[in-house]
Enzyme design. Structure first.
Site, PDB file in Angstrom:
ATOM      1  N   SER A  50      -6.205  -9.295   9.239  1.00  0.00           N
ATOM      2  CA  SER A  50      -7.480  -9.966   9.247  1.00  0.00           C
ATOM      3  C   SER A  50      -7.697 -10.500   7.707  1.00  0.00           C
ATOM      4  O   SER A  50      -8.586 -11.284   7.463  1.00  0.00           O
ATOM      5  CB  SER A  50      -8.331  -9.063   9.600  1.00  0.00           C
ATOM      6  N   HIS A  82       1.088  -1.116  -0.230  1.00  0.00           N
ATOM      7  CA  HIS A  82       0.141  -0.034  -0.020  1.00  0.00           C
ATOM      8  C   HIS A  82       0.803   1.293  -0.047  1.00  0.00           C
ATOM      9  O   HIS A  82       0.279   2.332   0.250  1.00  0.00           O
ATOM     10  CB  HIS A  82      -0.937  -0.142   1.368  1.00  0.00           C
ATOM     11  N   ILE A 129      -4.300 -12.772  15.992  1.00  0.00           N
ATOM     12  CA  ILE A 129      -5.245 -12.846  17.007  1.00  0.00           C
ATOM     13  C   ILE A 129      -6.706 -12.522  16.370  1.00  0.00           C
ATOM     14  O   ILE A 129      -7.024 -11.460  15.824  1.00  0.00           O
ATOM     15  CB  ILE A 129      -4.994 -11.807  18.069  1.00  0.00           C
ATOM     16  N   GLY A 130      -7.644 -13.437  16.412  1.00  0.00           N
ATOM     17  CA  GLY A 130      -8.874 -13.534  15.917  1.00  0.00           C
ATOM     18  C   GLY A 130      -9.196 -14.117  14.502  1.00  0.00           C
ATOM     19  O   GLY A 130      -7.880 -14.587  13.981  1.00  0.00           O
ATOM     20  N   CYS A 141       2.520  14.344 -12.152  1.00  0.00           N
ATOM     21  CA  CYS A 141       3.649  14.064 -12.584  1.00  0.00           C
ATOM     22  C   CYS A 141       4.513  13.031 -11.779  1.00  0.00           C
ATOM     23  O   CYS A 141       4.055  12.432 -10.849  1.00  0.00           O
ATOM     24  CB  CYS A 141       4.420  15.617 -12.884  1.00  0.00           C
ATOM     25  N   CYS A 148       2.019 -12.186  17.693  1.00  0.00           N
ATOM     26  CA  CYS A 148       3.112 -12.554  16.664  1.00  0.00           C
ATOM     27  C   CYS A 148       4.316 -12.534  17.622  1.00  0.00           C
ATOM     28  O   CYS A 148       5.300 -13.029  17.342  1.00  0.00           O
ATOM     29  CB  CYS A 148       3.207 -11.834  15.452  1.00  0.00           C
TER      30      CYS A 148
END
Length: 312
Positions: A261, A160, A286-287, A171, A303
């Site tokens: 996620s 991203h 998590i989740g 430009c 993590c």
């Protein structure tokens, strides 16, 4: 040799990571509730990595929450759970001078804090998997915070884009965000550099009067619109970037997802591509995630509790 870490927590939920003889500190206020990691889970992830010569790693906002940067969607602690405000949309930014002015005013105030944030144990563990153990083919990150580079990773693709660069929409002009901060500071000497809230892209909330009077320069090359070199919501990731990542998936042996996620299609598409190619997929988050049904291994833990212990 893989470097191990000493990790300490104090009563204020602050994380101290001792790396190469120095300590870095970060708040755990934006990390969702989670259970401790067990030895069997560490072994499962280690076996997954060891079974491949080269693993492609996809990271999300969930690894940067441990450095004090909130994500959008985590239950109870994400931005969407704590606020009704939503990130700026690409089309709104392009169409409205007022929205651009308000965006840059908030970003200007948030930049000193955002740019000073340090990597955490997960970033360093990924760096060591890449450089010391030669296990990672590439790190694909959905984050714009530059923390993988700060930790020393070299083969990083910023899906991203990056908050550390400013670009022109008309430009090829680009400049470093630190330099742009100096220009904004000179143009807006009365704006106070202070805010109590941080968002995933460095945006903050400031006084209405500061936003309305904020001055933003046009492109110094062509007079066009300047924006962060970030893929805003409603915009598209460049095709050549997507194709390069798909190529890396094809030449890697497996895909490891960390702290995402996978709710946004820009990242989820790579799970679909890896699955179509028959590549093993592991997810540590998590989740629940959008990619759980495609994964051969899913660990719902933090993590930073797991990655640094893999090869200690």
């Amino acid at each position: 040799m893989f470097r191990c870490y000493c990790i300490l927590y104090d009563r204020c939920h602050t994380l101290s990571v001792f790396h190469r003889g120095r300590a870095t500190y970060s708040s755990l206020a934006f990390v969702p509730k989670h259970d401790p990691v067990c030895e069997d889970e560490i072994n499962q992830v280690r076996d997954f990595i060891n079974s491949s010569k080269k693993t492609l790693v996809l990271t999300g906002a969930g690894i940067s929450t441990e450095s004090g940067i909130p994500d959008y969607r985590s239950e109870g602690v994400g931005l969407y759970a704590r606020s009704s405000r939503r990130p700026v949309q690409y089309n709104d930014f392009v169409r409205s001078e007022a929205i651009r002015r308000r965006y840059w005013a908030r970003n200007f105030v948030g930049w000193p804090q955002f740019s000073s944030i340090s990597p955490n144990a997960t970033h360093y563990a990924i760096r060591n998997l890449e450089l010391d153990l030669n296990r990672i083919s590439y790190v694909i990150t959905q984050n714009v915070d530059n923390l993988h580079y700060k930790a020393g990773s070299q083969k990083v693709i910023e899906l991203h884009g990056t908050a550390y660069r400013v670009m022109c929409l008309s430009c090829n002009f680009k400049m470093k965000r630190h330099k742009f901060q100096e220009i904004l500071s000179e143009m807006n000497p009365g704006v106070q550099l202070r805010s109590d809230e941080m968002k995933p892209d460095g945006d903050v909330e400031i006084r209405e009067e500061d936003m309305e009077s904020f001055k933003v320069p046009s492109c110094f090359n062509c007079g066009g619109i300047l924006k962060p070199d970030i893929v805003f919501f409603g915009d598209n990731v460049p095709k050549e970037r997507v194709n390069f990542i798909k190529q890396q998936i094809s030449t890697s042996d497996s895909l490891l997802v960390l702290g995402s996620s996978l709710s946004v299609f820009s990242g989820f598409r790579f799970i679909l591509h890896a699955s179509e190619l028959g590549k093993p997929i592991a997810i540590i988050n998590i989740g629940e995630t959008r990619g759980d049904k495609y994964a051969q291994l899913k660990i719902e833990k933090k993590c930073g509790d797991l990655l640094p212990r893999l090869y200690c």
